[in-house]
Motif scaffolding. Structure first.
Motif, PDB file in Angstrom:
ATOM      1  N   ASN A 187       0.812  -1.212   0.000  1.00 13.38           N
ATOM      2  CA  ASN A 187       0.000   0.000   0.000  1.00 13.38           C
ATOM      3  C   ASN A 187       0.851   1.270   0.000  1.00 13.38           C
ATOM      4  O   ASN A 187       0.365   2.350   0.329  1.00 13.38           O
ATOM      5  N   GLY A 188       2.136   1.095  -0.337  1.00 11.42           N
ATOM      6  CA  GLY A 188       3.025   2.239  -0.462  1.00 11.42           C
ATOM      7  C   GLY A 188       3.427   2.882   0.846  1.00 11.42           C
ATOM      8  O   GLY A 188       3.786   4.064   0.881  1.00 11.42           O
ATOM      9  N   ALA A 189       3.372   2.117   1.931  1.00 12.71           N
ATOM     10  CA  ALA A 189       3.713   2.656   3.242  1.00 12.71           C
ATOM     11  C   ALA A 189       4.802   1.804   3.888  1.00 12.71           C
ATOM     12  O   ALA A 189       5.089   0.689   3.445  1.00 12.71           O
ATOM     13  N   LYS A 190       5.413   2.328   4.940  1.00 14.50           N
ATOM     14  CA  LYS A 190       6.449   1.596   5.649  1.00 14.50           C
ATOM     15  C   LYS A 190       5.933   1.210   7.030  1.00 14.50           C
ATOM     16  O   LYS A 190       5.427   2.062   7.768  1.00 14.50           O
ATOM     17  N   TYR A 191       6.060  -0.058   7.361  1.00 17.84           N
ATOM     18  CA  TYR A 191       5.639  -0.540   8.674  1.00 17.84           C
ATOM     19  C   TYR A 191       6.759  -0.340   9.680  1.00 17.84           C
ATOM     20  O   TYR A 191       7.884  -0.803   9.480  1.00 17.84           O
ATOM     21  N   VAL A 192       6.466   0.372  10.751  1.00 15.57           N
ATOM     22  CA  VAL A 192       7.418   0.564  11.849  1.00 15.57           C
ATOM     23  C   VAL A 192       7.041  -0.413  12.954  1.00 15.57           C
ATOM     24  O   VAL A 192       5.960  -0.296  13.551  1.00 15.57           O
ATOM     25  N   PRO A 193       7.866  -1.411  13.249  1.00 17.10           N
ATOM     26  CA  PRO A 193       7.479  -2.471  14.190  1.00 17.10           C
ATOM     27  C   PRO A 193       7.246  -1.966  15.612  1.00 17.10           C
ATOM     28  O   PRO A 193       7.819  -0.963  16.045  1.00 17.10           O
ATOM     29  N   THR A 194       6.396  -2.678  16.319  1.00 17.23           N
ATOM     30  CA  THR A 194       6.215  -2.472  17.746  1.00 17.23           C
ATOM     31  C   THR A 194       7.325  -3.195  18.502  1.00 17.23           C
ATOM     32  O   THR A 194       8.046  -4.026  17.934  1.00 17.23           O
ATOM     33  N   ARG A 195       7.482  -2.878  19.765  1.00 11.51           N
ATOM     34  CA  ARG A 195       8.376  -3.602  20.650  1.00 11.51           C
ATOM     35  C   ARG A 195       7.542  -4.500  21.560  1.00 11.51           C
ATOM     36  O   ARG A 195       6.345  -4.291  21.737  1.00 11.51           O
ATOM     37  N   MET A 196       8.187  -5.484  22.148  1.00  9.72           N
ATOM     38  CA  MET A 196       7.531  -6.342  23.124  1.00  9.72           C
ATOM     39  C   MET A 196       8.403  -6.433  24.370  1.00  9.72           C
ATOM     40  O   MET A 196       9.621  -6.631  24.271  1.00  9.72           O
TER      41      MET A 196
END
Length: 298
Positions: free
Chosen positions: A113-122
């Motif tokens: 979708n033309g976006a960048k996923y910034v991961p969550t932390r755990m």
């Protein structure tokens, strides 16, 4: 059994088990009582006991009992006060690989979708820990704090899910994690901010309805992850996994929990959705694999 192992373990993981940190609010891992105002908190959690949690300043009262064996492997040891980790290596592998799978899958979905996923932390912890949303307690269940983009979980929670709520299995456990990652996706999309703003201008009943919409979308996003997650053999789900997830979704529906705890169902007090709603939301994500199908209904 969910096939985890083809993906790299996530590095966005912190082990705080064995550090204690009850903050005087309740018992240890996976149990005890919590009576306190979550101030100033903006957090969203899996929902073993329904509370309005996007509304800043709401007080939570939860009661969860202790548990036995862990999913997927042997139990942790009791938490010492010296700060040494009590996290079972198999549980660490399970948590980091599940998180790694969500990073890979949501990264691909966002990229399409033309976006960048910034991961969550755990953060895995024992009993209680400090968060950017305030003091976290195991008795609250797993939760996501958007103030620091982090999921907090006491691994003993999986005992509750399996033994007290009758939802065993590794997919039931990954569903919990994927649901919290779903809240992170909502945070990236701005849904949590919009929901919080909407809640501030309405009464409690309407605020509860908004919260239900948030939780059901996170359930749907959990299904989207599971539908798209792949390894070298294809989709990571195996026969029986979907049924495990459905049992978990049914077990933590607001109506089911209210029947068990108070003997009467009060729909206007629902904050996470009925068993039927939660099962349907998860099923929608699983069947479509499309986050666009996960409408935020308020």
């Amino acid at each position: 059994m969910v096939r985890l192992g083809g993906e790299d373990p996530s590095s966005n993981f912190e082990d705080r088990t064995g550090q204690g940190g009850g903050f005087g609010l309740g018992g240890g891992g996976g149990g005890g009582n919590l009576l306190g105002c979550l101030l100033p908190m903006v957090m969203s959690r899996f929902g073993i006991v329904g509370v309005l949690i996007l509304l800043v300043g709401y007080c939570a009262l939860t009661q969860l009992g202790g548990g036995g064996g862990l999913i997927p492997s042997s139990p942790t040891t009791s938490a010492p006060s010296g700060g040494k980790s009590t996290l079972d290596p198999n549980m660490r592998d399970f948590l980091t690989r599940t998180l790694g799978s969500t990073e890979e899958t949501w990264g691909e979905i966002f990229a399409k979708n033309g976006a960048k996923y910034v991961p969550t932390r755990m953060v895995a912890y024992t009993g209680g820990t400090q968060t950017a949303c305030g003091a976290g307690q195991a008795a609250m269940g797993p939760f996501y704090c958007p103030n620091d983009n982090t999921i907090y979980i006491d691994p003993e929670f999986f005992n509750e899910l399996s033994q007290r709520f009758g939802a065993p299995g590794d997919f039931a456990a990954t569903y919990v994690i994927a649901h919290e990652v779903g809240h992170h996706v909502q945070s990236l999309e701005g849904t949590l901010d919009r929901a919080q703003s909407a809640q501030q201008s309405v009464g409690r009943t309407e605020g509860n309805a908004i919260q239900v919409g948030v939780e059901l979308q996170a359930d749907c996003y959990a299904g989207v992850w599971a539908a798209n997650a792949r390894d070298a053999q294809g989709n990571i789900l195996e026969p029986g996994d979907v049924e495990e997830g459905m049992r978990a979704a049914e077990a933590i529906g607001d109506d089911m929990l209210q029947k068990q705890t108070q003997g009467v169902v009060v729909p206007e007090s629902f904050t996470h959705g009925s068993s039927a709603q939660r099962m349907q939301a998860l099923q929608t994500g699983l069947k479509t694999g499309n986050p666009a199908a996960c409408k935020f209904n308020r």
